[in-house]
Design an enzyme around this catalytic site. Structure first.
Site, PDB file in Angstrom:
ATOM      1  N   ASP A   1      38.965  49.271  40.963  1.00 38.84           N
ATOM      2  CA  ASP A   1      37.901  49.225  40.427  1.00 38.84           C
ATOM      3  C   ASP A   1      36.945  50.769  39.860  1.00 38.84           C
ATOM      4  O   ASP A   1      37.864  51.348  40.358  1.00 38.84           O
ATOM      5  CB  ASP A   1      36.714  48.590  40.790  1.00 38.84           C
ATOM      6  CG  ASP A   1      34.997  48.193  39.839  1.00 38.84           C
ATOM      7  OD1 ASP A   1      35.279  48.387  38.631  1.00 38.84           O
ATOM      8  OD2 ASP A   1      34.644  47.273  40.513  1.00 38.84           O
TER       9      ASP A   1
HETATM   10  C1  BGC Z   1      33.441  46.520  36.668  1.00 38.16           C
HETATM   11  C2  BGC Z   1      34.339  46.220  36.384  1.00 38.16           C
HETATM   12  C3  BGC Z   1      35.064  46.912  34.900  1.00 38.16           C
HETATM   13  C4  BGC Z   1      34.976  48.504  35.479  1.00 38.16           C
HETATM   14  C5  BGC Z   1      36.031  48.600  33.939  1.00 38.16           C
HETATM   15  C6  BGC Z   1      33.925  48.826  36.363  1.00 38.16           C
HETATM   16  O1  BGC Z   1      31.956  48.574  37.008  1.00 38.16           O
HETATM   17  O2  BGC Z   1      33.079  46.824  37.909  1.00 38.16           O
HETATM   18  O3  BGC Z   1      34.647  44.570  36.516  1.00 38.16           O
HETATM   19  O4  BGC Z   1      36.572  45.917  34.482  1.00 38.16           O
HETATM   20  O5  BGC Z   1      34.140  48.844  35.601  1.00 38.16           O
HETATM   21  O6  BGC Z   1      35.229  48.938  32.600  1.00 38.16           O
END
Ligand code: BGC
Length: 850
Positions: free
Chosen positions: A224
Site C-alpha cells: 500500500d
Molecule cells: C490506499 C489504497 C490506495 C492507495 C493509492 C492508499 O492510501 O490505502 O487503497 O490504492 O492509497 O491511492
C-alpha cells in the site's frame, strides 16, 4: 511485444533489477530504458478509475460504492462494472487498477467500510471475483486489496489486528481466498497494519506461506502507499513492488542488504520476475505506455451506471405500499427535503474519490422522474448536516472572467513580503510565479497534478477565484489546509491558519482541522473575490511521509437558522401529497483516514425526519450512507430506502426505484444494528477500543450477522434483507447427496406471486448441526439472483462444495468438514428462512489451499 522474462532478467544489472522493485512517482513503475522496459501505469480503484491525478484529473465514471454493488447480489452486474472499469483504464492508459477492496467490515464505523462489498466473506469474495474477471477481460490487471485484517483507520500504519487464526481464516482471509478461487487477480496489495504484531508487508507467513504457497497466488504483490517499512524483510516476505516512488525502503538500501547478505540476488530475481510477468501482461493488453489520459462517456455506459445505481438501492420498508409512485398513486405534488437531495454524494472519501464525468443529484433525478407524470416538485433543505462545509465548485469563476473555476499559482520563494499573513492587496507587485494552472474544484489535493520540474515540494501557493452566491444572506466560509496560510475575502483576512493550526481529519488525517467564519450581507448574483495564500513548509517538515505539495479545501454554506430551516421543510411537507426525505452521510463522514465515532445521522437529521414524518404520513425516507447508521424514528416511518453512494447516476437510480421504472431487488450487504453496543466488535474497535497499539478481535468468527445471531440480538435490519414491489414464494427444496469430495446441489423453486415483474435474491445458509466447537448459527454459502415475470415460477440449482461445510481447525492447521448432519436453509434474508433441509456428510474431509 512479447519478451522472454528469463532472458530479460539475465541481461539486467543488479542495480537495474533493484530499480524495478519500486515506483516512479505515485502511479507508475520504474522503467529501465536501457533495456526497453517501460513504465506501467496504475490508478485507484475501486469504484472508478481516477487516473494519474488526485488533483485536476481527467473526469471519470463513478460506480456505486462497493457496499452498494454488494447489495445488488448480482454477479453479472459486478462483472459488467468490472468490464466498464477495464475500458476506462484502457482510455486512461492504465495497466493496473487498484481494486477491488475486500476487507470484511468488522464494524460499520470503519472509515472505509463503504469500500468493500459485504460483511459476509462469501458475498464479498464472489462479487470481487466477478469484478476482477470483468476488469481483466479487458487486459487490465485488478489489484485485490488490502491484504489483510485492515478493517479500521485508527493508527492505520501501525495498529496490530490481534486475531485468532480461525477468525483470520474464516472471516478476513476468506474473501481473498474465494476471489482467488473464482478469478485470477494479477496483483494484490498488502495492507498498512500489523497482524498479530507483524506488519503484513513483511509477514512471511501471510504473504508467502498462505498466499503464495498454500493458495498458489501467481501475481504481483505491491505495498500500500508508503506501506513498506523495511528492506530485507519485505523483500524476503514477498512484496515485489514498493509504492509509491521515489523509493524510501529500497534502492540503495537493497544494495546494503545484499552486501550484508540479508538478501541474495535470487531474492531480487524473484521479486523482479513478478514485475516482468505483469509487464508481459501489460504488453499483451496492447495498452500503450505513457499514453495521454481520456475519459469514456457513451450512452451504453450511462445506462450501466444508471442500472448499477438503481440495482444497489435496498427497499427497507413499504408498509402502506406507497411505492412505487405511479399515475395511479393519486399524487400531484412532491416535497423533496434534505441536504443529500441537493448534492450528488457519489462515493465515499479518500482514495476511492474521483472527479466524476457528470453527476445527477437526487433532487434532479426526482424532478426528471416526476416530470414524466406531470408532478409538481418543491425543495427545502430542512437541515445542514455536512461535516465540512460544502465545496464551492458550482459557484466559482476565474477572476479574469474567462470561465468557471480558480487560478492556482506556485512560487518556490515567497512572492512578496508577508505573502501569507498580511492584508495587503496582492493583485499586483508579486514576483512572477514559477507555474500556474486553473482548476474547477475548491478541494485541491496536491498529491500530484503539479509540474514537478518547476515547483519544489516546499513551495508557496495562491488560489484565487470569484465566488457568486445563488442566494443572498450570511455565508460561512471555511478553510482546511495541508500546510499553513490564510483565506482572504475581498482582500481582507478572514481565516488565519498561518500559526499553530489544529491538526484534523483533512488530507486523510494529515491536514488541519477546518476553520470557519461567517461573512454577512452577501448578495445573490454578485461576485466576491476569494484568495488562499499559503505555504506548505510546516506541512513538508512535519508530515514528510507523503512527498507532495500539500493541499487546500475551501468551503462555504449559506447560514440558515436551524429552527427556520426545519420549520420551512415541515411546512412544505404539510402542503404536498408526498414528502421524499433524502438524508444521510457523505464522503467527509465516511472516508479513508479516520473512522466514524458513532452510528448517528449528523446534526438535526433525526429531528428533521421525525418532524416531516409527523407532518405528512406519506413520507418516504431515503438514506444515503456507505455503511450502517441508526434510525431512531424507524417505527414511525412507513417507507424507507437505503441508497448507498450511488455513483454518477445516483439521482436517476433513486428516481427509477421511486417511480417504479426499476423494481428494487437489492438486499443489505451489512447488518443495520439498533445501537452501536450491539455491533459484535464493540467495544474493541477503533480509537476507543485500542489497547496500546493493538485491537483485540475478541468476537472471533462472530462478525456481522454471525455475531447478532449468536447473542440472539435483533438488529434494526438484518444482513440480506430487502423488499421488492413483487412478492415471492419459495418451495420444493431438495438437496443432493454430498459426494466424496464434498460437492452437493441445492434445488428449490421460487415463484413471483405478484402481478409485477421482479427479481429475488435467494440466499443459501448452512448450519453445522453437530459441530465440535462453537460455530455461527448459519453462514451464507451461496446465492442466486432470479428474474421472474409476474406469476412466473422457476426452479433454481445452486452447487456447493466442501467449503460450505468446513471450518478452520487451528490444532490441525487445516480446514475440516466434520462428518454429520448439516442444515441447508434457503432464505430471503439471514433472518427470514423460507425452507429447510438436512444433508449428511458421511466422512470428515480435511484440506489446505483454495
Ligand atoms: C490506499 C489504497 C490506495 C492507495 C493509492 C492508499 O492510501 O490505502 O487503497 O490504492 O492509497 O491511492
Amino acid at each position: 511485444m512479447a519478451f522472454n522474462i528469463e532472458e530479460t532478467l539475465s541481461k539486467l544489472s543488479v542495480i537495474q533489477k533493484i530499480k524495478l522493485l519500486s515506483g516512479l512517482g505515485w502511479w507508475h513503475t520504474e522503467p529501465v530504458e536501457e533495456h526497453g522496459i517501460p513504465s506501467m501505469r496504475m490508478s485507484d480503484g475501486p469504484n472508478g478509475v481516477r487516473g494519474t491525478r488526485f488533483f485536476n484529473g481527467v473526469p471519470s465514471s463513478c460506480f456505486p460504492s462497493s457496499t452498494g454493488l454488494g447489495a445488488s447480489f448480482d454477479i453479472d452486474l459486478a462483472y459488467d462494472v468490472g468490464v466498464a472499469l477495464g475500458e476506462e483504464c484502457r482510455a486512461k492508459g492504465c495497466h493496473i487498477l487498484l481494486g477491488p477492496t475486500v476487507n470484511t467490515q468488522r464494524s460499520p464505523l470503519g472509515g472505509r467500510s463503504f469500500e468493500s462489498f459485504a460483511e459476509d466473506p462469501t458475498l464479498n469474495g464472489l462479487i470481487a471475483a466477478a469484478y476482477i474477471n470483468g476488469v481483466q477481460s479487458k487486459g487490465v490487471s485488478a489489484t485485490i486489496k488490502h491484504f489483510v485484517a485492515n478493517d479500521q483507520e485508527f493508527e492505520r500504519f501501525s495498529i496490530s489486528s490481534d486475531v485468532s487464526e480461525r477468525a483470520l481464516r474464516e472471516i478476513y482471509l476468506k474473501p481473498f481466498q474465494l476471489a482467488l478461487k473464482h478469478s485470477d487477480p494479477w496483483a494484490l496489495m498488502s495492507s498498512y497494519n500489523r497482524v498479530n504484531g507483524v506488519h503484513v508487508s513483511e509477514n512471511t507467513w501471510l504473504l508467502d506461506d498462505i498466499l503464495r504457497k498454500e493458495w498458489g497466488f501467481k501475481g504481483l504483490i505491491m505495498s500500500d502507499w508508503i506501506g513498506v517499512y523495511s528492506t530485507a524483510e519485505s523483500i524476503k516476505a514477498g512484496v515485489d513492488l514498493e509504492m509509491p516512488g521515489p523509493t524510501v525502503m529500497r534502492g540503495k538500501a537493497v544494495e546494503r542488504s545484499l552486501a550484508a547478505q540479508k538478501l541474495f540476488i535470487s531474492d531480487i530475481d524473484d521479486r523482479a520476475r513478478k514485475v516482468l510477468e505483469l509487464l508481459q501482461k501489460a504488453y499483451a493488453s496492447g495498452i500503450p505506455f505513457n499514453a495521454p489520459e481520456e475519459g469514456v462517456d457513451t450512452p451504453e455506459l450511462r445506462k450501466l451506471l444508471r442500472k448499477a445505481a438503481a440495482d444497489s438501492i435496498v427497499l427497507l420498508k413499504n408498509e402502506k405500499n406507497l411505492l412505487p409512485l405511479t399515475s395511479e398513486s393519486k399524487v400531484r405534488s412532491i416535497a423533496v427535503i434534505g441536504p443529500n437531495a441537493k448534492y450528488a454524494f457519489s462515493s465515499g472519501g479518500g482514495s476511492a474519490r474521483l472527479l466524476e464525468s457528470y453527476t445527477v443529484t437526487p433532487l434532479h433525478g426526482i424532478e426528471a422522474g416526476a416530470k414524466e407524470f406531470g408532478l409538481d416538485v418543491k425543495f427545502a433543505l430542512g437541515a445542514t448536516t455536512h461535516k465540512l462545509n460544502p465545496l464551492l465548485d458550482p459557484y466559482i469563476t476565474l477572476r479574469d472572467g474567462s470561465g468557471k473555476g480558480a487560478l492556482l499559482e506556485f512560487w518556490n520563494e515567497s512572492p512578496a513580503d508577508g505573502f501569507a499573513t498580511t492584508q495587503t492587496n496582492l493583485t499586483d507587485g508579486l514576483k512572477p510565479c514559477v507555474w500556474s494552472c486553473t482548476t474547477k474544484v475548491s478541494n485541491c489535493v496536491l498529491l500530484d497534478g503539479v509540474d514537478e520540474s518547476k515547483v519544489e515540494k516546499d513551495c508557496f501557493l495562491r488560489y484565487s477565484t470569484v465566488f457568486t452566491p445563488e442566494e443572498s444572506g450570511t455565508y460561512e466560509f471555511s478553510l482546511t489546509l495541508a500546510g499553513s496560510g490564510n483565506l482572504f475575502f475581498e482582500n481582507k483576512l478572514i481565516i488565519d491558519l498561518s500559526t499553530a493550526p489544529t491538526p484534523g481529519d483533512y488530507f486523510m488525517g494529515l491536514g488541519t482541522a477546518e476553520v470557519k467564519v461567517q461573512v454577512p450581507g452577501l448578495k445573490a448574483g454578485q461576485g466576491y473575490l476569494l484568495e488562499v495564500r499559503a505555504n506548505n513548509h510546516d506541512y513538508v517538515k512535519q508530515v514528510p511521509i507523503i512527498p507532495n505539495w500539500g493541499g487546500l479545501r475551501l468551503g462555504a454554506v449559506k447560514v440558515v437558522e436551524p429552527e427556520d430551516a426545519l420549520k420551512e421543510a415541515i411546512d412544505l411537507a404539510k402542503s404536498t401529497d408526498v414528502a421524499i426525505l433524502v438524508v444521510g452521510l457523505n464522503h467527509d463522514w465516511e472516508s479513508e483516514g479516520y473512522d466514524r465515532p458513532d452510528l448517528e445521522l449528523p446534526g438535526l437529521t433525526n429531528r428533521l425526519v421525525s418532524g416531516v414524518l409527523k407532518a405528512n404520513p406519506r413520507t418516504i425516507v431515503v438514506n444515503q450512507s456507505g455503511s450502517a447508521v441508526t434510525f431512531p424514528w424507524i417505527n414511525e416511518a412507513p417507507t424507507v430506502l437505503q441508497a448507498f453512494y450511488g455513483g454518477n447516476e445516483l439521482g436517476n437510480g433513486i428516481a427509477d426505484v421511486l417511480f417504479g421504472k426499476v423494481n428494487p431487488s437489492a438486499k443489505l450487504s451489512l447488518t443495520f444494528p439498533k445501537r452501536l453496543e450491539d455491533v459484535p466488535s464493540y467495544p474493541s474497535y477503533g480509537s476507543k477500543g485500542q489497547e496500546h497499539g493493538k485491537i483485540l478481535y475478541n468476537e472471533g468468527v462472530f462478525v456481522g450477522y454471525r455475531g447478532y445471531q449468536v447473542k440472539n440480538l435483533t438488529p434494526m435490519f438484518p444482513f440480506g434483507f430487502g423488499l421488492s414491489y413483487s412478492t415471492f414464494e419459495y418451495s420444493a427444496l431438495k438437496c443432493s447427496e454430498i459426494s466424496a469430495e464434498g460437492k452437493f446441489t441445492v434445488s428449490f423453486t421460487i415463484k413471483n406471486t405478484s402481478n409485477v415483474d421482479g427479481r429475488e435474491v435467494a440466499q443459501i445458509y448452512i448450519s453445522d448441526d453437530e459441530a465440535s466447537l462453537p460455530r455461527p448459527q448459519r453462514e451464507l454459502k451461496g446465492f442466486k439472483k432470479v428474474a421472474l415475470k409476474a406469476g412466473e415460477s422457476r426452479s433454481v440449482d445452486v452447487g456447493l462444495d466442501r467449503e460450505a461445510l468446513g471450518f478452520f481447525d487451528e490444532r490441525r492447521g487445516e480446514w475440516i468438514a466434520e462428518k454429520g448432519t448439516f442444515s441447508v436453509l434457503v432464505g430471503a434474508s439471514s433472518e427470514d428462512v423460507k425452507l429447510k433441509e438436512s444433508v449428511d456428510l458421511k466422512n470428515s474431509l480435511t484440506w489446505r489451499g483454495l
